[in-house]
Design an enzyme around this catalytic site. Structure first.
Site, PDB file in Angstrom:
ATOM      1  N   ASP A  31       0.860  -1.193   0.000  1.00 16.03           N
ATOM      2  CA  ASP A  31       0.000   0.000   0.000  1.00 16.03           C
ATOM      3  C   ASP A  31       0.892   1.237   0.000  1.00 16.03           C
ATOM      4  OD1 ASP A  31      -3.212   0.385   1.266  1.00 16.03           O
ATOM      5  OD2 ASP A  31      -1.925   2.114   0.869  1.00 16.03           O
ATOM      6  N   LEU A  76      -6.824  -4.630  -4.652  1.00 18.37           N
ATOM      7  CA  LEU A  76      -7.792  -3.630  -4.189  1.00 18.37           C
ATOM      8  C   LEU A  76      -7.251  -2.211  -4.324  1.00 18.37           C
ATOM      9  CD1 LEU A  76      -9.090  -5.232  -0.822  1.00 18.37           C
ATOM     10  CD2 LEU A  76      -9.777  -5.758  -3.136  1.00 18.37           C
ATOM     11  N   THR A  95      -4.018   5.646 -11.898  1.00 13.46           N
ATOM     12  CA  THR A  95      -3.863   4.633 -10.845  1.00 13.46           C
ATOM     13  C   THR A  95      -4.688   3.407 -11.181  1.00 13.46           C
ATOM     14  OG1 THR A  95      -3.703   6.389  -9.215  1.00 13.46           O
ATOM     15  CG2 THR A  95      -4.119   4.191  -8.358  1.00 13.46           C
ATOM     16  N   ALA A 117     -10.958  -5.879  -7.740  1.00 13.74           N
ATOM     17  CA  ALA A 117     -12.125  -5.167  -7.201  1.00 13.74           C
ATOM     18  C   ALA A 117     -12.615  -4.145  -8.210  1.00 13.74           C
ATOM     19  CB  ALA A 117     -11.752  -4.461  -5.898  1.00 13.74           C
ATOM     20  N   TYR A 149     -14.160   7.446 -13.610  1.00 16.64           N
ATOM     21  CA  TYR A 149     -13.956   6.357 -12.649  1.00 16.64           C
ATOM     22  C   TYR A 149     -14.620   5.087 -13.162  1.00 16.64           C
ATOM     23  CZ  TYR A 149     -14.297   3.735  -8.267  1.00 16.64           C
ATOM     24  OH  TYR A 149     -14.222   2.761  -7.310  1.00 16.64           O
ATOM     25  N   LYS A 153     -12.641   1.642 -14.369  1.00 19.02           N
ATOM     26  CA  LYS A 153     -12.912   0.338 -13.762  1.00 19.02           C
ATOM     27  C   LYS A 153     -13.475  -0.642 -14.787  1.00 19.02           C
ATOM     28  CE  LYS A 153     -11.373   0.169  -9.687  1.00 19.02           C
ATOM     29  NZ  LYS A 153     -10.434  -0.923  -9.383  1.00 19.02           N
TER      30      LYS A 153
END
Ligand code: UDP
Length: 320
Positions: A31, A76, A95, A117, A149, A153
């Protein structure tokens, strides 16, 4: 089993790490603390099967080493939160897409099973409720930041499914609907922690729009059970699953319930979307999952009801 969780110091990642450790597994987390926090994992640091690395997935050499050493990878790490997405679209897109590309490419070298995810945002403006995994995704214009977003995804999902189909990499995609619980921060716009904090501080509770929009909130403990269950059965590889609760609540009603649980005298104020986010912001009036697919596959259904979920979050903010 040895698990690697990217984004393991985040809200959901830290709960997943905790549950895997409780079940006797070894857990590595990676992380960069961009939206995660060391506070989320502080209590795990003394556990002998817990290992953490503070760095970014973009550090390919390190990520490769961690993936090689893992039996299963939970990816995740992502930029989440509507506020963050609207304010930092470059960071969100980069990202979300680059990190997933790197994780999948590296996992593919050793064929490590990967969980990716995704989010209920991918359903976009669809009005085909409740949302089923095979339903159409309805995105808004590219000039409206929010949809970046959902699109980032959706690309993650396409790539994950492509690795399965073309390269036989074992993968699972799950679309998480609004997930809440202790440790979630309101900093990136999420409504429940925001309302809980406002109610406890006696500050105005900010309902965006007219408050008639609805959401379904699922407790993080239920979500974590689903994430673990999905990776335990290889028959599910190559699939997309919804994970969420069915109990629908309007945002205005949510504000009232949180105010009552917090025994707060806060007033409820309405904030226009263009003030809360940006000009032309589009919200979804309703968002409800169909969870028949995951129920049929692993028997999963959510168990924690809304009053308990809200009580848990309010209690967390009272103590912190
Ligand atoms: N919202 C609100 N007040 C806040 C934060 C959010 O009324 O302080 C609303 C937001 O406009 C949306 C809903 O609550 O309609 C859920 O927002 P959140 O960002 O938690 O999740 P979303 O479902 O939009 O991804």
């Amino acid at each position: 089993m040895r698990y690697l969780i990217t984004g393991g110091a985040g809200f959901i990642g830290s709960h997943l790490a905790e549950e895997l450790l409780r079940r006797g597994h070894e857990v590595y987390i990676l992380d960069d603390l961009s939206t995660g926090s060391i506070n989320n994992i502080r209590h795990l640091k003394t556990h002998d099967k817990f290992h953490y690395v503070i760095d970014t997935v973009m550090n390919k050499q390190l990520t490769a080493e961690l993936i090689d050493g893992a039996d299963i990878v939970y990816h995740l790490a992502a930029a989440v939160g509507v506020k963050l997405i609207v304010e930092s679209p470059v960071r969100t897109i980069e990202t979300n897409i680059q990190a997933t590309e790197i994780v999948l490419a590296l996992a593919n070298k050793k064929k490590r099973p990967v969980f990716v995810a995704s989010t209920s945002e991918v359903y976009g403006k669809s009005e085909n409720l409740p949302f089923r995994e095979d339903g159409d995704l309805v995105m808004g214009a590219t000039t409206k930041g929010r949809w970046s977003y959902a699109c980032s995804k959706a690309i993650d999902e396409f790539l994950t499914l492509a690795y399965w189909k073309e390269r036989k990499l074992p993968t699972v995609v799950a679309r998480l609907f609004n997930t809440v619980g202790p440790r979630q921060t309101g900093q990136y716009g999420m409504v429940v922690p925001n309302f809980a904090r406002q109610a406890l501080a006696g500050q105005p509770i900010t309902v965006f729009g007219d408050g008639k929009q609805t959401r379904c909130f699922c407790h993080v403990s239920d979500v974590v059970r689903a994430l673990i269950g999905l990776m335990e059965k290889p028959e599910g590889y190559g699939n997309v699953y919804n994970i969420g609760n069915h109990q629908e609540v309007s945002i205005l009603d949510l504000a009232k319930q949180i105010r009552e649980i917090a025994q707060s005298k806060s007033e409820i104020v309405f904030v226009p979307y263009e003030k809360a986010y940006e000009e032309g912001f589009e919200d979804m009036p309703r968002r409800v999952p169909d969870t028949g697919k995951i129920k049929n596959f692993i028997g999963w259904t959510p168990t924690v009801a809304l009053p308990q979920i809200l009580a848990d979050v309010v209690e967390f903010y009272r103590r912190n």
